[in-house]
Design a protein around this motif. Structure first.
Motif, PDB file in Angstrom:
ATOM      1  N   VAL A 217       2.382  -0.262  -5.786  1.00 44.52           N
ATOM      2  CA  VAL A 217       2.771  -0.894  -4.523  1.00 44.52           C
ATOM      3  C   VAL A 217       3.223  -2.320  -4.780  1.00 44.52           C
ATOM      4  CG1 VAL A 217       1.274   0.501  -3.033  1.00 44.52           C
ATOM      5  CG2 VAL A 217       0.370  -1.557  -4.071  1.00 44.52           C
TER       6      VAL A 217
ATOM      7  N   THR B  18      -4.106   5.830  -3.024  1.00 41.45           N
ATOM      8  CA  THR B  18      -3.133   6.819  -3.504  1.00 41.45           C
ATOM      9  C   THR B  18      -2.933   6.776  -5.017  1.00 41.45           C
ATOM     10  OG1 THR B  18      -1.250   5.328  -3.251  1.00 41.45           O
ATOM     11  CG2 THR B  18      -1.874   6.661  -1.327  1.00 41.45           C
TER      12      THR B  18
ATOM     13  N   GLY C 265       1.635  -4.713  -0.371  1.00 41.13           N
ATOM     14  CA  GLY C 265       1.013  -3.417  -0.115  1.00 41.13           C
ATOM     15  C   GLY C 265       1.972  -2.311   0.235  1.00 41.13           C
TER      16      GLY C 265
ATOM     17  N   PRO D 240       4.834   0.527  -0.270  1.00 43.13           N
ATOM     18  CA  PRO D 240       5.152   1.411  -1.394  1.00 43.13           C
ATOM     19  C   PRO D 240       6.510   1.055  -2.022  1.00 43.13           C
ATOM     20  CG  PRO D 240       5.316   2.588   0.707  1.00 43.13           C
ATOM     21  CD  PRO D 240       4.814   1.215   1.008  1.00 43.13           C
TER      22      PRO D 240
ATOM     23  N   ASP E 192      -2.138   1.258  -5.697  1.00 43.12           N
ATOM     24  CA  ASP E 192      -2.861   1.389  -4.437  1.00 43.12           C
ATOM     25  C   ASP E 192      -4.196   2.081  -4.729  1.00 43.12           C
ATOM     26  OD1 ASP E 192      -3.495   3.286  -1.939  1.00 43.12           O
ATOM     27  OD2 ASP E 192      -2.466   1.464  -1.236  1.00 43.12           O
TER      28      ASP E 192
END
Length: 161
Positions: A65, A61, A69, A71, A58
């Motif tokens: 992912v 962050t 998208g 997590p 990502d």
């Protein structure tokens, strides 16, 4: 009936070294492919085994992912890490089998290649062309061999064989 495979340290897995001039290429190739096949690693030689693709990170962050998208869970990350580790371990086994049976000169020539399939393909390219030259040289040497006048015919036939 015993279905256990011999340990990888077994002499069944020993392959004589490929000589510099490639005179033993035909037998070497058959032996090494048999050993690699016996270990269940042929997919790594023929290029069918591919390294698992790591998850994207990502941008905000810096954490991995999924393609959508979302997590990843710790379990998903660990499973992918295990798959990547397994790929590298098996690929390294094939590399070691090849590297342990070729000359240092050839090793230095192919070591830059990343995966065992590319290394094996390069070794094949280098030696496949030599096979015809080796056969021609062998025929020439056989044709030039003569039994000396009064020589031991039995010994001469032994040399021919």
């Amino acid at each position: 009936m015993d279905t256990m495979l011999p340990s990888s340290n077994s002499s069944l897995f020993n392959v004589p070294q490929l000589v510099e001039d490639g005179t033993n290429w035909i037998t070497y190739k058959e032996r090494i492919l048999t050993v690699i096949g016996a270990r269940g690693l042929m997919w790594y030689v023929d290029g069918q085994a591919t390294k698992p693709i790591p998850y994207a990170l990502d941008a905000k962050t810096g954490k991995p992912v999924k393609p959508d998208g979302m997590p990843l869970t710790a379990t998903e990350i660990e499973e992918l890490d295990d798959k990547i580790d397994k790929f590298y371990q098996k690929d390294s086994l094939v590399k070691q089998q090849i590297f342990g049976t070729i000359t240092d000169r050839l090793l230095l020539r192919v070591q830059k290649l990343k995966v065992s399939a590319k290394i094996w393909a390069e070794v094949c390219v280098i030696h496949e062309g030599k096979t015809e030259l080796v056969q021609i040289d062998l025929r020439r040497r056989l044709q030039d061999m003569r039994c000396e006048e009064g020589g031991d015919v039995k010994a001469h036939f032994g040399k021919l064989l």
